[in-house]
Design an enzyme around this catalytic site. Sequence first.
Site, PDB file in Angstrom:
ATOM      1  N   SER A   8       0.818  -1.257  -0.105  1.00 42.87           N
ATOM      2  CA  SER A   8       0.058   0.041   0.071  1.00 42.87           C
ATOM      3  C   SER A   8       0.785   1.314  -0.097  1.00 42.87           C
ATOM      4  O   SER A   8       0.539   2.221   0.780  1.00 42.87           O
ATOM      5  CB  SER A   8      -1.092   0.068   1.338  1.00 42.87           C
ATOM      6  OG  SER A   8      -0.144  -0.224   2.461  1.00 42.87           O
ATOM      7  N   GLY A   9       2.096   1.403  -0.794  1.00 41.23           N
ATOM      8  CA  GLY A   9       2.758   2.507  -0.824  1.00 41.23           C
ATOM      9  C   GLY A   9       2.363   2.963  -2.044  1.00 41.23           C
ATOM     10  O   GLY A   9       1.221   3.043  -2.777  1.00 41.23           O
ATOM     11  N   LYS A  47      -0.161  -6.002   5.122  1.00 36.95           N
ATOM     12  CA  LYS A  47       0.011  -6.630   6.292  1.00 36.95           C
ATOM     13  C   LYS A  47      -0.119  -5.825   7.625  1.00 36.95           C
ATOM     14  O   LYS A  47      -0.287  -6.424   8.774  1.00 36.95           O
ATOM     15  CB  LYS A  47       1.469  -7.635   6.154  1.00 36.95           C
ATOM     16  CG  LYS A  47       2.495  -6.679   6.473  1.00 36.95           C
ATOM     17  CD  LYS A  47       3.702  -7.304   6.605  1.00 36.95           C
ATOM     18  CE  LYS A  47       5.043  -6.279   6.659  1.00 36.95           C
ATOM     19  NZ  LYS A  47       6.429  -7.146   6.590  1.00 36.95           N
ATOM     20  N   THR A  74       6.701   4.609   1.805  1.00 35.46           N
ATOM     21  CA  THR A  74       6.323   5.871   1.139  1.00 35.46           C
ATOM     22  C   THR A  74       6.007   7.052   1.947  1.00 35.46           C
ATOM     23  O   THR A  74       6.726   8.246   1.996  1.00 35.46           O
ATOM     24  CB  THR A  74       5.218   5.728   0.396  1.00 35.46           C
ATOM     25  OG1 THR A  74       5.655   4.856  -0.538  1.00 35.46           O
ATOM     26  CG2 THR A  74       4.531   7.055  -0.227  1.00 35.46           C
ATOM     27  N   GLU A 124      18.981  17.397  -4.749  1.00 36.21           N
ATOM     28  CA  GLU A 124      19.670  16.509  -3.869  1.00 36.21           C
ATOM     29  C   GLU A 124      20.884  16.047  -4.565  1.00 36.21           C
ATOM     30  O   GLU A 124      21.201  16.129  -5.840  1.00 36.21           O
ATOM     31  CB  GLU A 124      18.635  15.277  -3.568  1.00 36.21           C
ATOM     32  CG  GLU A 124      17.497  15.738  -2.866  1.00 36.21           C
ATOM     33  CD  GLU A 124      16.470  14.584  -2.203  1.00 36.21           C
ATOM     34  OE1 GLU A 124      16.918  13.819  -1.592  1.00 36.21           O
ATOM     35  OE2 GLU A 124      15.664  14.492  -3.000  1.00 36.21           O
ATOM     36  N   ASP A 146       8.513  -9.277   1.605  1.00 34.31           N
ATOM     37  CA  ASP A 146       7.726 -10.398   1.460  1.00 34.31           C
ATOM     38  C   ASP A 146       7.429 -10.723   0.137  1.00 34.31           C
ATOM     39  O   ASP A 146       7.439 -11.677  -0.711  1.00 34.31           O
ATOM     40  CB  ASP A 146       6.538 -10.003   2.225  1.00 34.31           C
ATOM     41  CG  ASP A 146       6.862  -9.619   3.781  1.00 34.31           C
ATOM     42  OD1 ASP A 146       7.639 -10.477   4.321  1.00 34.31           O
ATOM     43  OD2 ASP A 146       6.323  -8.632   4.339  1.00 34.31           O
ATOM     44  N   HIS A 163      21.937   5.158   2.501  1.00 33.07           N
ATOM     45  CA  HIS A 163      21.836   6.556   2.421  1.00 33.07           C
ATOM     46  C   HIS A 163      22.959   7.090   3.254  1.00 33.07           C
ATOM     47  O   HIS A 163      23.323   6.577   4.340  1.00 33.07           O
ATOM     48  CB  HIS A 163      20.608   6.775   3.304  1.00 33.07           C
ATOM     49  CG  HIS A 163      20.087   8.277   2.992  1.00 33.07           C
ATOM     50  ND1 HIS A 163      20.737   9.482   3.709  1.00 33.07           N
ATOM     51  CD2 HIS A 163      19.233   8.719   2.444  1.00 33.07           C
ATOM     52  CE1 HIS A 163      20.176  10.456   3.233  1.00 33.07           C
ATOM     53  NE2 HIS A 163      19.307  10.129   2.411  1.00 33.07           N
ATOM     54  N   ARG A 172      24.805   9.463  -4.210  1.00 36.92           N
ATOM     55  CA  ARG A 172      24.681   8.835  -2.904  1.00 36.92           C
ATOM     56  C   ARG A 172      25.737   7.900  -2.848  1.00 36.92           C
ATOM     57  O   ARG A 172      26.134   7.658  -1.647  1.00 36.92           O
ATOM     58  CB  ARG A 172      23.242   8.421  -2.943  1.00 36.92           C
ATOM     59  CG  ARG A 172      22.763   8.181  -1.478  1.00 36.92           C
ATOM     60  CD  ARG A 172      21.193   7.927  -1.512  1.00 36.92           C
ATOM     61  NE  ARG A 172      20.702   8.981  -1.449  1.00 36.92           N
ATOM     62  CZ  ARG A 172      19.137   9.178  -1.525  1.00 36.92           C
ATOM     63  NH1 ARG A 172      18.515   7.993  -1.650  1.00 36.92           N
ATOM     64  NH2 ARG A 172      18.624  10.426  -1.538  1.00 36.92           N
ATOM     65  N   HIS A 192      18.926   1.743   2.698  1.00 27.86           N
ATOM     66  CA  HIS A 192      18.008   2.735   2.617  1.00 27.86           C
ATOM     67  C   HIS A 192      16.995   2.367   1.351  1.00 27.86           C
ATOM     68  O   HIS A 192      15.759   2.306   1.475  1.00 27.86           O
ATOM     69  CB  HIS A 192      18.584   4.203   2.052  1.00 27.86           C
ATOM     70  CG  HIS A 192      17.793   5.212   1.782  1.00 27.86           C
ATOM     71  ND1 HIS A 192      16.465   5.461   2.758  1.00 27.86           N
ATOM     72  CD2 HIS A 192      17.315   5.891   0.447  1.00 27.86           C
ATOM     73  CE1 HIS A 192      16.046   6.711   2.066  1.00 27.86           C
ATOM     74  NE2 HIS A 192      16.175   6.843   0.757  1.00 27.86           N
ATOM     75  N   ARG A 211      20.537   4.209  -7.416  1.00 22.72           N
ATOM     76  CA  ARG A 211      19.273   5.202  -7.951  1.00 22.72           C
ATOM     77  C   ARG A 211      19.702   6.721  -7.510  1.00 22.72           C
ATOM     78  O   ARG A 211      20.151   7.058  -6.547  1.00 22.72           O
ATOM     79  CB  ARG A 211      18.000   4.785  -6.942  1.00 22.72           C
ATOM     80  CG  ARG A 211      17.082   5.793  -6.944  1.00 22.72           C
ATOM     81  CD  ARG A 211      16.111   5.319  -6.132  1.00 22.72           C
ATOM     82  NE  ARG A 211      16.439   5.508  -4.879  1.00 22.72           N
ATOM     83  CZ  ARG A 211      16.153   6.349  -3.914  1.00 22.72           C
ATOM     84  NH1 ARG A 211      15.208   7.406  -4.345  1.00 22.72           N
ATOM     85  NH2 ARG A 211      16.491   6.462  -2.610  1.00 22.72           N
TER      86      ARG A 211
HETATM   87  C1  SIN Z   1      16.101  12.024   1.349  1.00 21.38           C
HETATM   88  O1  SIN Z   1      15.293  12.783   1.571  1.00 21.38           O
HETATM   89  O2  SIN Z   1      17.459  11.964   1.195  1.00 21.38           O
HETATM   90  C2  SIN Z   1      15.605  10.649   0.562  1.00 21.38           C
HETATM   91  C3  SIN Z   1      15.094  10.737  -0.659  1.00 21.38           C
HETATM   92  C4  SIN Z   1      15.276   9.422  -1.594  1.00 21.38           C
HETATM   93  O3  SIN Z   1      15.708   8.555  -1.074  1.00 21.38           O
HETATM   94  O4  SIN Z   1      15.164   9.500  -2.744  1.00 21.38           O
END
Ligand code: SIN
Length: 556
Positions: free
Chosen positions: A24-25, A46, A54, A125, A229, A250, A299, A362, A397
């Site tokens: 349910s995200g 669950k 999310t 970011e 899961d 992260h 990252r 993360h 990512r």
């Molecule tokens: C964050 O706010 O640093 C996480 C954002 C992300 O994982 O895309």
Amino acid sequence: MLPLALDAPAVTWTRDVDVVVLGSGAAGLAAALAVRPLRSVLLVTKDTLDAGATAWAQGGLAAVLDPQDSLEAHVSDTLEAGAGLCDEMTVRELVAEAPDAIRYLMTLGAAFDESGDGSPSLTREGGHSANRIVHSHGDQSGREVQRTLDQRALAAGVELLDRAFALDIVMGTNSSGKAQAAGVRVARIDGNGMPLSVGLVTARAVVVATGGYGQVFASTSNPPAVTGDGLAAALRAGAEAADLEFIQFHPTVLYTGPDAVGQQPLISEAVRGEGAILYDALGERVMVGVHPLEDLAPRDVVAAAISRRMAESPGGVDDHVFLDATHLGTSFETRFPSITEACRANGIDPVTQRIPVAPAAHYACGGIRADLDGCTGIAGLYAVGEVACTGLHGANRLASNSVTEGLVAGTRLGRNLAWRLPEHVEPVDAPDSPSGLLGAGHRGLLRAEMSRHVGVMRSESGLRSCLEALAELSSEVSVGTTASRRSWEATNLLTVATAVVVAALARTESRGCHRRSDWPAPLDDWRRHLGVYLDGSGLHLDGIPGAAPAPGSERV
Ligand code: SIN
């Protein structure tokens, strides 16, 4: 041996729907919402609707909304972060659809922070060459997405089955003689996770949207429900997974002490996007000379640099560094209200003090192999969001591409299923003999082993030692174990952790967020995806280059 089914009480009820969505995200809700006008949809989760990752997303959603920015720049940043393993067509499609996805969310009622002229306020970011992150209530972007989609999906008539654990995907055979997903075996559970009853939900389409598997590690930004899961169930159903070794750490969760375990408070990359700087305990900058983008490098680069610096133990501090955002003054509190609260709850005032931070698990860049429409290699089985490996993220990512991907892929899949459903197939009865479960008490050891040996920096000896520990845990899988949410999760964690380690051992190079001290560079031969399958004889790998050693092809 890894179990091929989760033991549970016998099935006592059945339901039939057009589409069953697991999770349910953002991705699951977007799929359910898009398919609902025409089809019956049962959304199985669950826990409660918003217990997944999310709702915890801080930074926001990446999309090109600034006229000074360009789709080409977003494509190029995503490819650069992905370290040679992105599928360029997928990247181009996602980037092209991202701005409409944001506008769609706004039409659904999502309130994003605005700049002075009423357009969305955009931040930056790591790895982004422009300001293109849409955010909400400062650092509560995911919560706003979750709230909007929860409300819309329920109002549209999506039926919710919460506190219901999706045990296994049930298969059948279609008119072409091929295996096809026919539904899912589901256990309704009480507040303590004990089974109340088990049912068979038959469906023309089974959508897996259960997110990642951060809880295979002792320290993670992911909430407790993120235990892999859906990935484990898909592997048991015969689906191919790929890129499982690429787990993104992260760079900055709040360091809360040497014994911290479980979900750690995230310190969003957007804090560095607003100019915060990383320092070690001696006050030396961490990112100078490491990458041209310094503190806003991708990252994987920042997490690896922090790990290296911690290993040098400057000032005797070997388990955290510091993030200085004091230049923001009191505006920190309004821009990052949740982070301010988390820091103050742990005795740090980010307005006046440097924040102690460390990397933590993360995001899963890999998952069930699928395209951006959610199609997997198995008819009737779909995967969207973090559980899927679409090739968008490659080996690492780009920040804030994930909620955007969940929304785009979920909506595309929902619309396609509204248009056309797969044929109906009869579910084939699962074998009666029990497979055994791993007791919940083994979870701590599993996580500790994973964090010790499969973190930011890996080596053959560490990975082998972890694999041995996991093999020992496999021998603890027992038919006497009480069936419950905790033991089903433990069994799924074992399956996922073993698949991750087998893949990480086989990938004899360093690329993106998979770093090996014994293979420190990327290798051309390894510019490829590594597939993972599970069957009655164990895990199998697909894609090991002929020239490289393939220890991971051993059966586990
Ligand atoms: C964050 O706010 O640093 C996480 C954002 C992300 O994982 O895309």
